[in-house]
Design an enzyme around this catalytic site. Structure first.
Site, short mmCIF file in Angstrom:
data_model
loop_
_atom_site.label_atom_id
_atom_site.label_comp_id
_atom_site.label_asym_id
_atom_site.label_seq_id
_atom_site.Cartn_x
_atom_site.Cartn_y
_atom_site.Cartn_z
N TYR A 1 4.92 -15.44 21.41
CA TYR A 1 3.64 -15.99 22.33
C TYR A 1 2.97 -16.89 21.50
O TYR A 1 2.92 -18.16 21.65
CB TYR A 1 3.16 -14.89 23.08
CG TYR A 1 1.78 -15.65 23.34
CD1 TYR A 1 1.66 -16.63 24.52
CD2 TYR A 1 0.57 -15.43 22.85
CE1 TYR A 1 0.62 -17.38 24.78
CE2 TYR A 1 -0.87 -16.08 23.17
CZ TYR A 1 -0.70 -16.92 24.23
OH TYR A 1 -2.06 -17.70 24.61
N HIS A 2 2.29 -16.57 20.43
CA HIS A 2 1.33 -17.14 19.73
C HIS A 2 2.28 -18.50 18.86
O HIS A 2 1.64 -19.57 18.78
CB HIS A 2 0.56 -16.45 18.58
CG HIS A 2 -0.49 -15.51 19.23
ND1 HIS A 2 -0.05 -14.24 19.32
CD2 HIS A 2 -1.84 -15.84 19.58
CE1 HIS A 2 -1.32 -13.62 19.85
NE2 HIS A 2 -2.02 -14.46 20.02
N SER B 1 2.86 -13.72 16.85
CA SER B 1 3.99 -12.95 17.85
C SER B 1 4.61 -14.39 18.38
O SER B 1 4.32 -15.48 18.05
CB SER B 1 2.89 -12.59 19.07
OG SER B 1 2.41 -13.64 19.84
N THR C 1 -4.76 -21.12 21.47
CA THR C 1 -5.20 -19.97 21.11
C THR C 1 -5.50 -19.91 19.63
O THR C 1 -5.16 -20.62 19.05
CB THR C 1 -4.12 -18.77 21.42
OG1 THR C 1 -4.74 -17.69 21.05
CG2 THR C 1 -2.94 -19.09 20.57
N LYS D 1 2.61 -21.59 21.26
CA LYS D 1 1.23 -22.42 21.35
C LYS D 1 1.15 -23.27 20.21
O LYS D 1 0.83 -24.40 20.33
CB LYS D 1 0.12 -21.49 21.17
CG LYS D 1 -0.02 -20.62 22.43
CD LYS D 1 -0.42 -21.39 23.62
CE LYS D 1 -1.13 -20.59 24.76
NZ LYS D 1 -1.19 -21.14 26.27
#
Ligand code: NAD
Ligand code: USQ
Length: 404
Positions: free
Chosen positions: A181-182, A179, A144, A185
């Site tokens: 989530y990020h 975040s 991302t 990645k």
């Protein structure tokens, strides 16, 4: 080519599987339907009524004569992954199968840990399985743009040439994700780079921007092939949310000043990028990073654009500035390079060409399914523990598979 699509029942994965199948590739879809479960858990649903995977696949076969193999299972289950790879013998694996919502990962400890375990373990399993069973197979991993954050310098494609104390090197571009989530990645990227170095695997990390649009040539062949359109506060991305808000005359929810600038791309460009990357694989031992987006916009630019276009369609649209529930720069420098996919032949679609037919018209067509309660942000980055409503506190919302 023989291509596995991990996460092929999801938004990017479904469009990609159909597109690559239409091009004559042999496709296997892997999914454990966890995303449908998370929607249910949170009491949210896609605006568009997506069908169960077996129905989607059977309609595709009837329409085109092309069949796709499906494997139902969890990529975090190593034995499942091993047996799938042994049975299908892929030349490329496209890995979309992760928990991809930043707000979901920021709800509480349970969802943060789940997101990182699901994403990092799934990717690690894939690296081990490919190393053992198909070492020549090309791993195409969805990363991302949010891995980079918003530094006050130009963002390069993966690597930065630097000089420090008189010495030079080219190193991974610094990461400042916003975040859990990020962050998952970023952890994936490090693991993949390491596996390419020590085992000679071949991998391409696609740092994708925010994807928009519902319509692709394949999806529009039949209502039963329709793709997701998420507009809720957890899985809904900003453009989808603004278009759903415009469709029912609710003010657009700009968080903070709206100067947050991100890279965006049409779903038709996502599928084309994946094709280009599969057809032009990384070398053995090579870890490539491509920035996968076509245009950059600030959130406020998008709100103003939608307001203008929607007014031409006789929709009444106001813009609200809500306190930003996230911890992010509300105004900042942003200039991210993105030439490597164009060099391979990508011809971008522009938002101005698809905003009406692939977004606003779709939102208007299904506007009777819009639940305005999904527009208020319910996950605050600063809280650590958010009491977001879940399905247990709501009316049943499982119309996803029942509606025509
Ligand atoms: P999505 O939630 O629609 O699809 C993901 C799919 O993966 C779902 O069908 C889910 O059931 C499946 N999945 C998740 N964990 C799994 C597991 N452990 N085992 C098997 N299946 C699993 O998400 P999406 O929007 O299609 O995103 C796909 C990928 O692209 C993600 O990795 C995401 O981070 C990345 N990405 C998406 C966007 C975007 O705007 N949608 C932008 C940049 C990057
Ligand atoms: N935003 C608003 N109002 C809203 C919703 C969002 O102002 O109603 C703002 C957010 O604060 C943020 C920006 O819009 O600054 C983008 O938010 P988003 O939810 O559209 O996108 P994001 O959380 O970044 O995540 C999405 C996908 C994720 C992918 C990422 C690509 O869900 O899977 O990795 O886009 S990128 O943004 O490049 O990291």
């Amino acid at each position: 080519m023989r291509i596995v699509i991990l996460g092929g029942d999801g938004y990017c994965g479904w469009a990609t599987a159909l597109y690559l199948s239409s091009k004559g590739h042999s496709i296997a879809i892997v999914d454990n339907f966890s995303r449908r479960l998370w929607d249910f858990e949170l009491g949210v649903q896609t605006l568009t009524p997506i069908r169960p995977l077996p129905e989607r696949l059977s309609v595709w076969q009837q329409l085109t004569g092309r069949s796709m193999t499906s494997y139902v299972g969890d990529v975090c289950d190593f034995e499942f992954l091993r047996s799938m790879i042994t049975s299908f013998q892929p030349e490329a694996v496209v890995h979309f199968a992760e928990q991809r919502s930043a707000p979901y990962s920021m709800i509480d400890q349970k969802r943060a840990v789940f997101t990182q375990v699901n994403n990092v373990v799934g990717t690690l399993n894939l690296l081990f399985a490919i190393h053992e069973l198909a070492p020549d197979c090309h791993i195409v991993k969805l990363g991302t743009m949010g891995e980079y954050g918003t530094p006050n310098i130009d963002i390069e494609e993966g690597f930065l040439a630097i000089e420090h104390n008189g010495r030079r090197d080219t190193l991974p571009f610094p990461k400042q994700p916003g975040s859990f989530y990020h962050l998952s990645k970023v952890h994936d990227s490090h693991n993949i780079m390491f596996a390419c170095k020590v085992w000679g695997l071949r991998a391409t990390d696609l740092n994708q921007g925010v994807v928009y649009g519902t319509i692709t040539d394949e999806v529009q062949m039949d209502e039963a092939l329709i793709n997701r359109f998420d507009y809720d506060d957890v899985f809904g991305t900003v453009l989808n949310r603004f278009c759903a808000q415009a469709a029912i005359g609710t003010p657009l929810t700009v968080y903070g000043k709206g100067g947050q600038t991100r890279g965006f791309l049409d779903i038709r460009d996502t599928v084309r990028c994946i094709e280009l990357v599969c057809l032009n694989p990384a070398d053995r031992g090579e870890f490539r990073v491509f920035n996968q987006f076509t245009e950059q916009f600030s959130v406020l630019d998008l709100a103003k654009l939608i307001q203008m276009v929607a007014r031409e369609m006789d929709l009444k649209v106001e813009i609200d500035h809500l306190p930003d529930p996230r911890v992010e720069a509300e105004t900042h420098y942003y200039n991210a390079k993105h030439s490597k996919l164009s060099d391979l032949g990508l011809e971008p679609h522009l938002l101005s060409d698809s905003l009406v037919n692939s977004l606003i018209e779709v939102a208007v067509r299904y506007r009777n399914r819009i639940d305005p309660a999904m527009f208020a942000p319910q996950v605050n980055w600063r809280a650590g523990k958010n009491e977001r409503r879940t399905v247990s506190s709501m009316q049943p919302a499982l119309s996803i598979v029942e509606e025509p």
